[in-house]
Structures are given as C-alpha cells and as structure tokens.
Design a protein around this motif. Structure first.
Motif, PDB file in Angstrom:
ATOM      1  N   GLU A 268       0.847  -1.190   0.000  1.00  0.00           N
ATOM      2  CA  GLU A 268       0.000   0.000   0.000  1.00  0.00           C
ATOM      3  C   GLU A 268       0.881   1.237   0.000  1.00  0.00           C
ATOM      4  N   THR A 269       0.539   2.233  -0.792  1.00  0.00           N
ATOM      5  CA  THR A 269       1.286   3.492  -0.813  1.00  0.00           C
ATOM      6  C   THR A 269       0.887   4.316   0.402  1.00  0.00           C
ATOM      7  N   LEU A 270       1.851   4.561   1.282  1.00  0.00           N
ATOM      8  CA  LEU A 270       1.562   5.262   2.527  1.00  0.00           C
ATOM      9  C   LEU A 270       2.084   6.696   2.476  1.00  0.00           C
ATOM     10  N   ASN A 271       1.325   7.602   3.061  1.00  0.00           N
ATOM     11  CA  ASN A 271       1.747   8.999   3.210  1.00  0.00           C
ATOM     12  C   ASN A 271       2.440   9.128   4.573  1.00  0.00           C
ATOM     13  N   SER A 291       9.466   3.396   5.323  1.00  0.00           N
ATOM     14  CA  SER A 291      10.051   3.833   4.055  1.00  0.00           C
ATOM     15  C   SER A 291      11.349   3.100   3.759  1.00  0.00           C
ATOM     16  N   VAL A 294      10.535  -0.457   2.620  1.00  0.00           N
ATOM     17  CA  VAL A 294      10.026  -0.510   1.247  1.00  0.00           C
ATOM     18  C   VAL A 294      11.164  -0.339   0.245  1.00  0.00           C
ATOM     19  N   LYS A 295      12.122   0.548   0.544  1.00  0.00           N
ATOM     20  CA  LYS A 295      13.269   0.729  -0.345  1.00  0.00           C
ATOM     21  C   LYS A 295      14.070  -0.557  -0.485  1.00  0.00           C
ATOM     22  N   GLU A 298      12.275  -2.850  -2.779  1.00  0.00           N
ATOM     23  CA  GLU A 298      12.312  -2.403  -4.176  1.00  0.00           C
ATOM     24  C   GLU A 298      13.626  -2.775  -4.860  1.00  0.00           C
ATOM     25  N   ARG A 310       1.777  -1.917  -6.310  1.00  0.00           N
ATOM     26  CA  ARG A 310       1.322  -0.911  -5.361  1.00  0.00           C
ATOM     27  C   ARG A 310      -0.142  -0.576  -5.587  1.00  0.00           C
ATOM     28  N   GLY A 312      -3.181   2.476  -4.409  1.00  0.00           N
ATOM     29  CA  GLY A 312      -3.257   3.872  -4.000  1.00  0.00           C
ATOM     30  C   GLY A 312      -3.436   4.030  -2.504  1.00  0.00           C
ATOM     31  N   ARG A 313      -3.008   5.178  -1.986  1.00  0.00           N
ATOM     32  CA  ARG A 313      -3.096   5.414  -0.545  1.00  0.00           C
ATOM     33  C   ARG A 313      -4.536   5.572  -0.061  1.00  0.00           C
TER      34      ARG A 313
END
Length: 370
Positions: A268-271, A291, A294-295, A298, A310, A312-313
């Motif tokens: 999930e794309t997190l803010n 973060s 996730v890196k 990737e 992914r 969307g948030r």
C-alpha cells in the motif's frame, strides 16, 4: 547492474587527520558551490553549471592554499553531489539543497577513481591519503565506480564502493495470484501478510528508550565544550547507532525472505510524512521506519527479477470485506476485529487489509482469478 559494497576502515592517526581534511574540504566546496549557484540565479536567472564551478576551483586554491593538499577529484565530486541534489529537487519538487554543517552526524567525501583495493592484505589505497587497513569481508567482480568514505558520529570509518558488474537486470518473472503476497505494515505488528502471517514489531527505539533517557540526562549536565561532554555525546551516538543497526538487520532479513519466497509483493502506498504529523504516533512510526523497509524491498526485487505492486493510498483496504466486498464505513482504529454484516465472516483487521491489498493490486494487473 550497479551494487554498492560497504567496508569498515581502520585508519591510523595520520590517516584520520587526512580524512578529516578531505571531509572539511568537500564540505567547503559544496557550500561554496551552493552559494555561487544561488547568487547566479538571483543575479541572472540562471544557475551556474557544475563544469563552470569546476573551472573556478584552481583559482580558489590560490586563495585557500590548504585545498592543494586535497585530492582534486574529491573536490569535483562535491560539485557533482550538489548537482545531483538539485536534480532531485527539481524532479520531486521538494528538499531544496541546504548548506552542510560540520555538526552533521555523518560526514563524507567521494573518491571518483584512482583508489586501489587489496583483498589479499585487507587494505585500501586512497589518493593523497595512502594505504588504510580495512575489513574486506566480501569480494566483488566488475568495474569500480565512485567510492565514498564516511565517518560516523561514533568515530567509525567506512568506505562504500559502487560496482558495475556489467550485467543486465534480470527480466521480471511472471506472477499470479498464488505467487503474490500482500503486505500490510503496522505499528503493533511490523508486517502482516495475506497468508495470515504476522511479524512482530521489534520496536528497538522504544525498548532502548529507558537507557537513552539516562544517557541524554547525563549529557545535558555536562559543561559545553568539555571532554566529559564529548564522551557523553559519543555514548548517546553509540546507542542510536546500535538501534539503527538492529533495525537494518531486521529489515534486511525480512525483505530478503519476502522477495525470495514470492514472485511479486503487493504494498500500500503510505503517506508517511503526513502520518508523522500525528504526535501521538510519531515516535512509533519513526521507529518502524516503513520507508526504509520498502526501499529494501524495491532494490532487492530489481536484483532478482521480482515485481513490486502498489495500490493507491486512498484504497479502503481495511474497511472492505475480502469475501463479499461489503464496505464497513463505521470501522475505527480501535476495532482490531470485526464481523461482516452481509456474509458474517469474522475478520482480523490487519490480515483482511493484507488480503485486500493483494486483491486490489492483482485486479489492476487483470490477474484476479488466474
């Protein structure tokens, strides 16, 4: 494919002095170049190029004679780093380059070429500095690119060597619903997978907070500028370094496991920057360091030909029943378990979210039902 290999350095007193001079000179050139870029933009509306700045460095050496003792390519590497910082700023529209301070916890300088690595004798030769003892625990094959020498706040020295193995990135392997895993990150549990596995959050910072408060209290009572204050400061830095090492080790092991066992990982794309504004959860979110995790996923996926999917948030992965699709709009953060009013399925909040992350990601790939 580019890979970086990091090694511990063990310099003697003379080496340490030369490394400090290189670090200071690189920081000086970086700040000087940034100042010139800002002034040229304000005066002419155009920023001065890196190549023009490099041509000005010989004149700068006449004014500042001590720069002549520094590897010239390391000085040019500072302007290249500034150029990369501006490129990142214009691409992402945030993070305007800042002037570097000698108080930064990690100081570094680059060595673009002319360094030598001796695996047989565990030594590395740096231009203008000489041969330095090192712990060369891993061999590499490929073309040597830029090396970066760094000094941590605890007084440890490292060198990171960028290697081009001249191999193409592997083609991404095909995946389907059976070879894809959905991962939902959290605070109570660090990661929850769509197969129902929960990985505990080690909470290294929280578990070390009692000791941290003791060390920081001792530091606050020491006289500024004294040797005792410096020793207390190093003690605090060592504890922070230990926490960072523990966190990195945990995330490396978990990311490697997820990448090796699956052909695709759905996230999930997190803010995160927005979530950090919640002062009640700031420390817990920073401790989890999603973060960074996730890196790691990737670049390891890129290494081994795996795929990162992914969603969307704003996708309601938590509030939708993964069985019938019912949307539970009344669900709150305190509700860890809930029952779907339509199909009567009992849900664990986090496992349900991980399953939905996987379903949403595969649905976008038109792979649902395959």
């Amino acid at each position: 494919m580019l890979k970086a290999y990091k090694y511990r350095l063990y310099p003697n007193k003379n080496h340490e002095e030369m490394i400090s001079q290189h670090i200071g000179a690189s920081r000086f050139i970086y700040n000087w170049a940034l100042e010139n870029k800002i002034k040229s933009y304000e005066a002419e509306g155009n920023s001065i190029s890196r190549f023009a700045l490099n041509k000005m460095i010989p004149e700068l050496k006449i004014e500042h004679v001590w720069l002549k003792n520094i590897n010239s390519q390391s000085l040019q590497g500072a302007t290249l780093n500034l150029d990369n910082a501006f490129t990142k700023f214009f691409r992402e529209k945030k993070g305007f380059p800042k002037f570097k301070s000698r108080k930064n916890p990690v100081q570094s300088f680059s060595v673009p070429q002319h360094y030598k690595v001796d695996f047989e004798n565990n030594k590395i030769k740096l231009p203008k500095i000489g041969w330095i003892n090192a712990k060369l625990h891993r061999r590499y094959e490929g073309k040597e690119k830029t090396a970066t020498v760094s000094r941590t706040s605890t007084g440890k020295y490292y060198i990171s060597i960028l290697i081009d193995d001249e191999k193409e990135n592997p083609v991404n392997k095909s995946f389907n619903i059976d070879t894809t895993v959905g991962v939902d990150v959290g605070i109570k549990d660090f990661a929850i997978t769509s197969i129902g596995e929960k990985i505990d959050n080690p909470k290294y910072l929280k578990n070390s907070m009692k000791r941290m408060k003791v060390l920081q209290k001792r530091l606050s009572k020491k006289k500024k500028g004294s040797a005792n204050r410096q020793r207390a400061k190093v003690a605090v830095a060592k504890l922070y370094e230990k926490i960072a090492n523990q966190r990195n080790d945990f995330q490396h092991k978990l990311s490697s496991k997820l990448i090796s066992e699956n052909q695709a990982v759905a996230l999930e794309t997190l803010n995160v920057s927005g979530m950090l504004k919640n002062h009640c959860l700031t420390q817990s979110i920073a401790d989890a360091s999603w973060s960074s995790f996730v890196k790691k996923l990737e670049y390891k996926a890129e290494w081994y030909g795996k795929t990162i999917l992914r969603i969307g948030r704003f996708e309601p992965s938590t509030k939708i029943c993964n069985v019938c699709g019912y949307h539970n709009g009344k669900l709150t953060l305190t509700d860890r378990k809930w029952q779907c009013p339509d199909c009567k399925t009992n849900h664990d909040r986090d496992i349900n979210a991980a399953i939905n992350i996987k379903k949403f990601a595969l649905d976008k790939q038109n792979l649902i039902g395959i």
